[in-house]
Write a protein that holds these residues in place. Structure first.
Motif, PDB file in Angstrom:
ATOM      1  N   GLN A  22     -37.538  11.043 -12.636  1.00  0.00           N
ATOM      2  CA  GLN A  22     -37.950  12.234 -11.880  1.00  0.00           C
ATOM      3  C   GLN A  22     -37.841  13.520 -12.691  1.00  0.00           C
ATOM      4  OE1 GLN A  22     -35.534  11.978  -8.347  1.00  0.00           O
ATOM      5  NE2 GLN A  22     -37.264  11.239  -7.139  1.00  0.00           N
ATOM      6  N   GLY A  23     -37.323  13.422 -13.880  1.00  0.00           N
ATOM      7  CA  GLY A  23     -37.246  14.614 -14.712  1.00  0.00           C
ATOM      8  C   GLY A  23     -35.928  15.350 -14.614  1.00  0.00           C
ATOM      9  N   GLY A  24     -34.897  14.687 -14.106  1.00  0.00           N
ATOM     10  CA  GLY A  24     -33.589  15.329 -13.969  1.00  0.00           C
ATOM     11  C   GLY A  24     -33.015  15.767 -15.301  1.00  0.00           C
ATOM     12  N   VAL A  25     -33.218  14.926 -16.321  1.00  0.00           N
ATOM     13  CA  VAL A  25     -32.674  15.239 -17.645  1.00  0.00           C
ATOM     14  C   VAL A  25     -33.356  16.482 -18.207  1.00  0.00           C
ATOM     15  CG1 VAL A  25     -32.460  14.393 -20.010  1.00  0.00           C
ATOM     16  CG2 VAL A  25     -32.030  12.832 -18.089  1.00  0.00           C
ATOM     17  N   GLY A  79     -43.608  18.640  -2.333  1.00  0.00           N
ATOM     18  CA  GLY A  79     -44.826  19.187  -1.758  1.00  0.00           C
ATOM     19  C   GLY A  79     -45.481  20.186  -2.708  1.00  0.00           C
ATOM     20  N   ILE A  80     -44.661  21.002  -3.362  1.00  0.00           N
ATOM     21  CA  ILE A  80     -45.189  21.990  -4.313  1.00  0.00           C
ATOM     22  C   ILE A  80     -45.856  21.283  -5.490  1.00  0.00           C
ATOM     23  CG2 ILE A  80     -44.498  23.721  -6.024  1.00  0.00           C
ATOM     24  CD1 ILE A  80     -42.410  24.682  -3.922  1.00  0.00           C
ATOM     25  N   ALA A  81     -45.198  20.238  -5.977  1.00  0.00           N
ATOM     26  CA  ALA A  81     -45.768  19.494  -7.109  1.00  0.00           C
ATOM     27  C   ALA A  81     -47.107  18.895  -6.721  1.00  0.00           C
ATOM     28  CB  ALA A  81     -44.799  18.402  -7.563  1.00  0.00           C
ATOM     29  N   LEU A  82     -47.200  18.372  -5.516  1.00  0.00           N
ATOM     30  CA  LEU A  82     -48.462  17.770  -5.058  1.00  0.00           C
ATOM     31  C   LEU A  82     -49.529  18.855  -4.877  1.00  0.00           C
ATOM     32  CD1 LEU A  82     -47.031  15.155  -2.519  1.00  0.00           C
ATOM     33  CD2 LEU A  82     -48.069  14.674  -4.769  1.00  0.00           C
ATOM     34  N   LYS A  83     -49.110  19.996  -4.296  1.00  0.00           N
ATOM     35  CA  LYS A  83     -50.063  21.096  -4.058  1.00  0.00           C
ATOM     36  C   LYS A  83     -50.626  21.644  -5.372  1.00  0.00           C
ATOM     37  CE  LYS A  83     -47.594  23.210  -0.755  1.00  0.00           C
ATOM     38  NZ  LYS A  83     -46.977  24.371  -0.121  1.00  0.00           N
ATOM     39  N   PRO A 122     -44.815  12.913  -8.761  1.00  0.00           N
ATOM     40  CA  PRO A 122     -44.760  14.379  -8.741  1.00  0.00           C
ATOM     41  C   PRO A 122     -43.652  14.867  -9.679  1.00  0.00           C
ATOM     42  CG  PRO A 122     -44.133  13.426  -6.590  1.00  0.00           C
ATOM     43  CD  PRO A 122     -44.435  12.284  -7.495  1.00  0.00           C
ATOM     44  N   ILE A 123     -43.947  15.936 -10.418  1.00  0.00           N
ATOM     45  CA  ILE A 123     -42.973  16.462 -11.386  1.00  0.00           C
ATOM     46  C   ILE A 123     -42.108  17.512 -10.702  1.00  0.00           C
ATOM     47  CG2 ILE A 123     -42.723  17.729 -13.558  1.00  0.00           C
ATOM     48  CD1 ILE A 123     -43.806  14.844 -13.824  1.00  0.00           C
ATOM     49  N   LEU A 124     -40.812  17.320 -10.776  1.00  0.00           N
ATOM     50  CA  LEU A 124     -39.897  18.204 -10.061  1.00  0.00           C
ATOM     51  C   LEU A 124     -39.087  19.099 -10.993  1.00  0.00           C
ATOM     52  CD1 LEU A 124     -38.552  15.418  -7.659  1.00  0.00           C
ATOM     53  CD2 LEU A 124     -40.458  16.983  -7.257  1.00  0.00           C
ATOM     54  N   ASN A 125     -39.066  18.780 -12.280  1.00  0.00           N
ATOM     55  CA  ASN A 125     -38.130  19.468 -13.173  1.00  0.00           C
ATOM     56  C   ASN A 125     -38.492  20.924 -13.414  1.00  0.00           C
ATOM     57  OD1 ASN A 125     -40.278  19.028 -14.905  1.00  0.00           O
ATOM     58  ND2 ASN A 125     -39.277  17.338 -15.964  1.00  0.00           N
ATOM     59  N   THR A 126     -39.773  21.267 -13.391  1.00  0.00           N
ATOM     60  CA  THR A 126     -40.098  22.680 -13.564  1.00  0.00           C
ATOM     61  C   THR A 126     -40.045  23.451 -12.252  1.00  0.00           C
ATOM     62  OG1 THR A 126     -42.385  21.916 -13.806  1.00  0.00           O
ATOM     63  CG2 THR A 126     -41.260  22.646 -15.791  1.00  0.00           C
ATOM     64  N   ASP A 164     -48.559  23.277 -20.288  1.00  0.00           N
ATOM     65  CA  ASP A 164     -49.406  23.181 -19.100  1.00  0.00           C
ATOM     66  C   ASP A 164     -49.010  24.253 -18.078  1.00  0.00           C
ATOM     67  OD1 ASP A 164     -50.657  22.460 -16.682  1.00  0.00           O
ATOM     68  OD2 ASP A 164     -50.776  20.360 -17.339  1.00  0.00           O
ATOM     69  N   GLU A 165     -49.979  25.091 -17.694  1.00  0.00           N
ATOM     70  CA  GLU A 165     -49.677  26.234 -16.831  1.00  0.00           C
ATOM     71  C   GLU A 165     -49.271  25.848 -15.416  1.00  0.00           C
ATOM     72  OE1 GLU A 165     -52.940  28.934 -17.002  1.00  0.00           O
ATOM     73  OE2 GLU A 165     -52.548  29.459 -19.098  1.00  0.00           O
ATOM     74  N   ARG A 166     -49.590  24.608 -15.022  1.00  0.00           N
ATOM     75  CA  ARG A 166     -49.225  24.162 -13.675  1.00  0.00           C
ATOM     76  C   ARG A 166     -47.710  24.203 -13.473  1.00  0.00           C
ATOM     77  NH1 ARG A 166     -52.415  18.570 -13.451  1.00  0.00           N
ATOM     78  NH2 ARG A 166     -51.709  18.662 -15.614  1.00  0.00           N
ATOM     79  N   ASN A 167     -46.972  24.003 -14.570  1.00  0.00           N
ATOM     80  CA  ASN A 167     -45.514  23.999 -14.477  1.00  0.00           C
ATOM     81  C   ASN A 167     -44.993  25.356 -14.009  1.00  0.00           C
ATOM     82  OD1 ASN A 167     -44.510  21.308 -15.553  1.00  0.00           O
ATOM     83  ND2 ASN A 167     -45.960  21.906 -17.137  1.00  0.00           N
ATOM     84  N   LEU A 168     -45.497  26.404 -14.644  1.00  0.00           N
ATOM     85  CA  LEU A 168     -45.051  27.750 -14.306  1.00  0.00           C
ATOM     86  C   LEU A 168     -45.483  28.117 -12.882  1.00  0.00           C
ATOM     87  CD1 LEU A 168     -43.485  30.021 -15.572  1.00  0.00           C
ATOM     88  CD2 LEU A 168     -45.636  30.990 -16.409  1.00  0.00           C
ATOM     89  N   LYS A 169     -46.696  27.714 -12.557  1.00  0.00           N
ATOM     90  CA  LYS A 169     -47.243  27.996 -11.227  1.00  0.00           C
ATOM     91  C   LYS A 169     -46.367  27.350 -10.145  1.00  0.00           C
ATOM     92  CE  LYS A 169     -51.584  27.537  -8.734  1.00  0.00           C
ATOM     93  NZ  LYS A 169     -52.753  26.650  -8.647  1.00  0.00           N
ATOM     94  N   ALA A 170     -46.004  26.091 -10.377  1.00  0.00           N
ATOM     95  CA  ALA A 170     -45.170  25.367  -9.403  1.00  0.00           C
ATOM     96  C   ALA A 170     -43.798  26.026  -9.291  1.00  0.00           C
ATOM     97  CB  ALA A 170     -45.035  23.911  -9.815  1.00  0.00           C
TER      98      ALA A 170
END
Lengths: 368, 313, 87, 175
Positions: D12-15, D116-120, D129-133, D160-166
């Motif tokens: 899930q990106g915890g690390v 939900g944010i990652a999916l949106k 879904p990426i949760l770490n950012t 990837d700009e989606r990370n900052l957006k999320a």
């Protein structure tokens, strides 16, 4: 450049600065990140090394030996079973007087399978003629790797150097790292005894007992000379990059009545224990032993010693405690702790000091 | 055949020697003398290998007879750089050397020269790795079919029925098929040879060194004390190995196989296997069953090689 | 820095393994009349002790007898050491 | 020293989240250590990471037993592990959830629907879904580090700009 890095990536970043001609390595947990990162550097062109993805650790060291004897800079990294699998060639590298630099990510030895930190792997190679340094922070892993090349390649030394970092506890944690442009801090390697086709010679032919003996003695002389080289290198490093290192890292030792001696990350965590003890009125200090070969001159005075060994020599004792006893004639309270990544907190370390029984050995978590 | 015809054949043979040798330096890279046993075929092989390779060569030698016969420090009889290494390490050390020379832009030949123990047994992992990685080197296995340096203990390369100090009743397993293991790496070049045919051997070394990438040669090396025959018969024993077909000589460039002349001849009219076995004391107690198995192995091997050479397999 | 014996690096020297001619029990004797200079003996000599003139260096020749066995003209005979008659 | 324990599942990106937290703190001018605890776990198994933030260099390498903050990237872990174990009396909790889960009642809980944010924002890699950012945005809102440092850390590690957006969405939507 200031960034955040894992211990493993810090080693790889330092290797990129040192720019070895040949890197031969084999992956093993928890070292793998180092070879992956070096492979990345080579693939993206930021490191010009020939990267040999060997089929075993024995071959990793053998390939470094073959490359090094031609007079080029070499690097490898390993851990635990990998280090022991290459043990034969580890000896060979030192006997052949090759300035190979290796990072060893300290890890326990099976069985049972255990991938976490322990120093027994590297300490089993302490009699091979390698210089060995144990680090405790990501920055130190980086800095020690840079210095290792300069020390190993010094004509007075011409011996391989092993940088040891605790598996996972340091290899996989992220801390701040200042990457430095190495510039001329590591001079170009000039190996006097490099193999040359225009001056044919046989390397390692049969050697009589008396001659062999003299040649072995020279390893010891160089090991002794390396003391000065390490000192000079660490001083030059401090002047160039502003970060200071020495044989041991001392913390609140000046007026201490009791000293905690440990290696690696436990040696760093011991400093927190010292603060706790000081608050309780116990005049404690921490002396983190960095170099174990050559073994440092320890300024212990008449203080009581609590020696924490994250290793063990079965049938005898903790290896650091044994070495200190042999070197200084002083008794200590020898705590065996942290084997196989056993959780040891600064509270536990403070407890070791409070409950010290000089002259005894204590297995943390096992002994009552 | 009249004497004069015989003579002219010998003159042709002699000229061929000269032609082959003219392509190489006349220099000897092994100086008088090594401490090899009298009649040692490995010394003969290495003498010609080095003549074929020339002075810009580094030899990597793992523990084997060759590591002790060079002489005692500070002298050596080898006038070529030699790096002696631990038993299992030759191919890996050569890998490192080849990479280092490449990084320096040098074209120095890297030749690993190892015995059968160091190749088919303890060194096979490093060898397989080096071949798979496309290492630019020539690996030569000189095969005397046992651990000769330490007094003739069995190796994976010892043939069925041969007595060694660890198979006093004769070896109970057949010789490991090293060449097909090597062939599975699909090298640019591999060849088998025999000390009894030095011209053939020299040509193969020269060809190997003209190709970039991993090259392999497997050379049969009869051993007078180990195989128990009179030292003067080293060449005759080697020739008989080829004539009976127990040792087949060929070259394989990638997957294209060419049989060498003497083996082609052996396929047409093989010498009796017993003639080869009887020359050697190590086979003095070999059983009829073992001979039958060996004969079967020879037939199978030659059949496969022939089919491969003819492109029918 | 003083010169040190760092590692066993051996330099090439003739006679590095001693005068191996002393190992011989039988000595090769060449019949120059019979020799047609075919070169087989020199080619097959494991120790390279036969020169371009087909003279055998007896300081080093170990007396294996390969040259005698392989000489197509039978121009080389192996003679017991100590026998000076050459027959 | 501020100590954080992060609970997630392998993959899930915890690390990476822990590393981003260290980097963002470092960009704030602080010292930080992010230490994932590696077991024999594989993808999907519950894992923990430890993050320490301080004004002076951090000397502690052992695990965190009494965290100031607990971050739960996957609410289903609440059913598997007592994530609140050892939480300091005034300690805080951040949970990736659309609402306060029952098990978290009674604690100082903040929550945001990171999944939900990652999916949106279509921040999905290989079906996950990426949760770490996004979680970095929520933590910035909680004041763990500045918004600017959080953005800088994300930009340093991801192009990837989606990370900052999320992350910005999580910043805004934290409850």
């Amino acid at each position: 450049m200031l960034t955040v890095s894992t211990g493993n990536n810090a080693v790889a970043a330092a290797v990129r600065q040192a720019n070895p001609a040949v890197v031969a390595a084999y992956p093993i947990t928890p070292q793998t990140e180092i070879v992956e990162q070096i492979a990345n550097y080579v693939t993206n062109g930021s490191l010009k090394s020939k990267y040999i993805p060997v089929e075993s650790e024995h071959s990793a060291m053998a390939a470094c030996i073959g490359a090094s004897i031609t007079g080029v800079r070499t690097f490898t990294a390993t851990s635990s079973h990998g280090l022991l699998y290459m043990h034969e060639m580890v000896n060979w590298a030192a006997g052949a007087r090759l300035p190979i630099v290796m990072a060893n990510v300290n890890r326990a030895l099976g069985p049972g399978w255990n991938v976490w930190a322990e120093h027994t792997d590297a300490l089993q190679t302490r009699d091979t003629g390698w210089l060995q340094v144990y680090v405790s922070t990501v920055q130190e892993a980086y800095d020690a790797t840079l210095m290792a090349f300069r020390i190993a390649e010094d004509r007075r030394v011409y011996l391989p150097v092993m940088i040891n970092l605790d598996g996972f506890a340091l290899s996989h944690i992220s801390q701040q790292l200042e990457e430095s442009e190495v510039g001329d801090f590591i001079p170009p390697l000039v190996l006097d005894h490099a193999i040359q086709t225009d001056a044919p010679a046989g390397y390692g032919c049969m050697t009589s007992s008396a001659d062999y003996f003299r040649i072995r003695y020279d390893i010891e002389r160089s090991m002794r000379d390396s003391v000065q080289v390490i000192k000079e290198t660490e001083e030059a490093f401090a002047q160039t990059f502003g970060r200071k290192y020495s044989w041991t890292e001392e913390y609140r030792c000046e007026d201490a009545d009791v000293l905690i001696l440990a290696m690696g990350t436990l040696g760093k965590e011991a400093e927190v224990a010292v603060d706790i003890l000081r608050n309780e009125g116990v005049k404690a200090g921490s002396m983190r032993v960095r170099w174990i070969r050559p073994f440092p001159e320890l300024n212990l005075g008449d203080r009581e010693l609590v020696v924490i060994d994250r290793n063990y020599s079965f049938g005898f004792g903790g290896i650091l405690a044994t070495s200190i006893r042999a070197k200084t004639g002083k008794e200590c309270y020898n705590v065996i702790a942290g084997l196989g990544g056993q959780e040891v907190t600064y509270h536990d370390i403070a407890g070791f000091v409070r409950d010290r029984r000089i002259g005894e050995e204590f297995w943390f978590g096992v002994d009552a | 055949m009249t004497l004069s015809i015989k003579l002219s054949l010998f003159i042709i043979a002699y000229k061929r020697v000269q032609i082959v040798m003219s392509g190489t330096s006349a220099s000897e890279y092994i100086w008088k003398c090594t401490s090899a046993c009298a009649g040692c075929s490995s010394s003969l092989i290495l003498r010609h290998v080095l003549k074929a390779a020339g002075p810009d060569t580094v030899l990597v030698v793992p523990a084997c007879c060759t590591s002790v016969l060079q002489g005692v420090w500070p002298n050596t009889s080898f006038n070529i750089p030699v790096y002696n290494v631990a038993f299992a390490a030759a191919a890996a050390v050569a890998s490192g050397m080849a990479a280092a020379f490449e990084s320096m832009g040098r074209t120095t030949n890297v030749i690993a020269y190892a015995g059968d123990g160091g190749t088919v047994d303890i060194g096979i992992q490093a060898l397989s790795g080096a071949l798979e990685r496309g290492t630019n080197f020539l690996y030569i296995c000189y095969d005397n079919e046992a651990y000769g340096n330490t007094g003739m203990q069995r190796s994976g390369s010892t043939p069925l029925g041969a007595r060694t100090t660890t198979t006093p009743g004769g070896k109970t397993h057949v010789k490991k098929d090293l060449d097909r293991i090597i062939a599975a790496h699909h090298l640019p070049y591999m060849a088998t040879a025999c000390s009894a045919y030095p011209q053939d051997l020299v040509k193969k070394v020269q060809k190997a060194l003209s190709i970039k990438g991993p090259k392999f040669m497997h050379i049969l090396a009869p051993c007078p004390p180990g195989w128990r025959y009179d030292a003067s018969q080293t060449i005759e024993v080697g020739k008989m190995a080829v004539k009976t077909g127990i040792w087949a000589m060929y070259e394989r460039e990638y997957d294209s196989l060419t049989l060498s002349g003497p083996t082609k001849a052996a396929m047409i009219k093989p010498a009796p296997l017993e003639d080869y076995l009887k020359m050697q004391g190590r086979f003095s107690s070999i059983s009829e069953d073992a001979i039958r198995v060996i004969r079967g192995e020879i037939e199978r091997n030659l059949r496969l090689l022939k089919a491969e050479a003819e492109g029918t397999c | 820095m003083e010169k040190r014996e760092r590692l066993a690096i051996s330099r090439p020297r003739e006679g590095a393994c001693g005068n191996t001619g002393t190992w011989r029990v039988f000595r090769p004797v060449v019949d120059k009349e019979r020799c047609n200079a075919c070169g087989m003996c020199a080619m097959y000599c494991p120790d390279g002790v036969i020169n371009d003139e087909y003279e055998i260096d007896l300081v080093f020749c170990k007396g294996c007898g390969i040259c005698a066995a392989e000489c197509p003209k039978k121009a080389i005979t192996m003679v017991r050491e100590g026998n000076t008659t050459g027959t | 020293m501020y100590e954080i324990r992060l609970h997630s599942r392998g993959g899930q990106g915890g690390v990476t989240a822990a590393k981003l937290m260290a980097l963002a703190s470092f960009r704030d001018g602080k010292f930080a250590t992010a230490a994932p605890f590696y077991g024999a776990e594989r993808r999907g198994a519950p894992i923990v990471s430890f993050i320490r933030i301080d004004d002076k260099p951090i000397k502690v390498y052992s695990q965190i037993h009494n965290p100031d903050l607990i971050v739960v990237l996957d609410p289903s872990i609440l059913d598997l592990v007592n994530v609140f174990e050892g939480l300091k009396p005034d300690g805080k909790v951040l949970i990736n959830a659309p609402d306060i889960p029952k098990k978290a009642e009674g604690y100082q809980v903040r929550y945001v629907d990171l999944t939900g944010i990652a999916l949106k924002t279509n921040l999905v890699v290989a079906g996950s879904p990426i949760l770490n950012t996004p979680v970095i945005g929520a933590l910035a809102k909680m004041g763990l580090f500045s918004r600017e440092s959080a953005a800088a850390a994300i930009k340093e590690m991801f192009s990837d700009e989606r990370n900052l957006k999320a992350a910005l969405m999580a910043y805004e939507e934290l409850v």
